[in-house]
Design a protein around this motif. Sequence first.
Motif, PDB file in Angstrom:
ATOM      1  N   LEU A  80      25.311  31.207  26.535  1.00 30.26           N
ATOM      2  CA  LEU A  80      26.600  30.640  26.158  1.00 30.26           C
ATOM      3  C   LEU A  80      27.702  31.699  26.183  1.00 30.26           C
ATOM      4  O   LEU A  80      27.627  32.704  25.477  1.00 30.26           O
ATOM      5  N   ASP A  81      28.692  31.470  27.006  1.00 33.51           N
ATOM      6  CA  ASP A  81      29.919  32.284  27.023  1.00 33.51           C
ATOM      7  C   ASP A  81      29.646  33.783  26.964  1.00 33.51           C
ATOM      8  O   ASP A  81      30.293  34.517  26.213  1.00 33.51           O
ATOM      9  N   VAL A  82      28.677  34.239  27.758  1.00 30.47           N
ATOM     10  CA  VAL A  82      28.366  35.672  27.742  1.00 30.47           C
ATOM     11  C   VAL A  82      29.542  36.466  28.300  1.00 30.47           C
ATOM     12  O   VAL A  82      30.252  36.014  29.205  1.00 30.47           O
ATOM     13  N   LYS A  83      29.746  37.661  27.739  1.00 31.55           N
ATOM     14  CA  LYS A  83      30.802  38.556  28.202  1.00 31.55           C
ATOM     15  C   LYS A  83      30.230  39.475  29.266  1.00 31.55           C
ATOM     16  O   LYS A  83      29.099  39.950  29.147  1.00 31.55           O
ATOM     17  N   LYS A 131      27.484  41.637  27.243  1.00 30.87           N
ATOM     18  CA  LYS A 131      28.330  42.650  26.612  1.00 30.87           C
ATOM     19  C   LYS A 131      28.721  42.157  25.215  1.00 30.87           C
ATOM     20  O   LYS A 131      28.703  40.961  24.930  1.00 30.87           O
ATOM     21  N   ASP A 132      29.074  43.102  24.359  1.00 32.17           N
ATOM     22  CA  ASP A 132      29.487  42.775  22.999  1.00 32.17           C
ATOM     23  C   ASP A 132      30.961  42.381  22.968  1.00 32.17           C
ATOM     24  O   ASP A 132      31.794  42.996  23.652  1.00 32.17           O
ATOM     25  N   CYS A 188      27.333  34.361  22.953  1.00 32.59           N
ATOM     26  CA  CYS A 188      26.320  35.335  22.534  1.00 32.59           C
ATOM     27  C   CYS A 188      26.854  36.745  22.753  1.00 32.59           C
ATOM     28  O   CYS A 188      26.520  37.408  23.753  1.00 32.59           O
ATOM     29  N   ASP A 189      27.674  37.203  21.815  1.00 30.33           N
ATOM     30  CA  ASP A 189      28.359  38.486  22.001  1.00 30.33           C
ATOM     31  C   ASP A 189      28.269  39.387  20.788  1.00 30.33           C
ATOM     32  O   ASP A 189      29.033  40.347  20.662  1.00 30.33           O
TER      33      ASP A 189
END
Length: 323
Positions: free
Chosen positions: A305-308, A150-151, A76-77
Amino acid sequence: MVVSKLLGAILVMEIIVMSGTRFGAVDGLRMDYYMMSCPFAEIIVKNTVNTALQSDPTLAAALVRMHFHDCFIQGCDASVLVDSTKDNTAEKDSPANLSLRGYEIIDDAKQQLEQQCPGLVSCADILAMAARDAIFFAGGPVYDIPKGRKDGRRSKIEDTFNLPPPFFNTTQLITMFGQHGFTVQEMVALSGAHTLGVAQCSSFKNRLTKFDSTNDVDPSIDSNFAKTLSRTCSRGDKAEQPFDGSRNSFDNDYFNSLIRKAGVLFSDQTLYTTPKTRGIVNSYAMNQAMFFLDFQQAMFKMGLLDVKEGTAGEVRGDCRKIN
């Protein structure tokens, strides 16, 4: 029913509060992430979404689908929001994403937030909040999500093969969702997002002629509904067929459609034709409160999911461009 839905909402809010504390320690996300730095962030996003959906209620489905397509690729980026350049073809130009829409809603919210608190609210958080607010606007469950994503700095068309195609069977869906950490029950619950929106003929026309070596028409489709789908496709590949009878309302009608053998996509109907998931479909069709509870928990999980975090990502000034 009203009482059970209310109790379900109260229960899930307790779960989310507890989960938020746990995930806050693991992922660096918090429910109150913007409380001090940008206290009106959530209000700005919600008002922007509500205004857009009042003009066009079909955008609720679009925002939920966009969030899903974002999270399944690189986490989710907000990678799905990035425009292609002469040197890079981005995710949004993949065939799987060409029908995505609603980008202007995210742009609008981002511009307002940049004026209020520049450089603070990520596009990934805006998209996650917008999907949540769209679900509630359409009559779905209310739930909160932690913020602080974060993006991402990568958006490439070749990554989009990880999106589940409309011809997947249940075994393939279980495998793909399982790779992201979802249980079978969570996969079926998330599939219930198809209670909103439509599918284009190009996504289901393979079910209507030369389906396999034995059947011309997919035998899992009700014969009358097959005729309905054929009439839709007579208008061309981009002709739209609602997933259920209430395309702009978030309810459990999608699951009742599967029981009637009126699932639009093969990947929809397979959930009922497969014994492993049929019982879950029946449960959600009979108990909307149960579906709402499971759906919001699965959405909460998907949003992580897999956040930055930190230097692994950035806060874009423009959601369409990597800084």
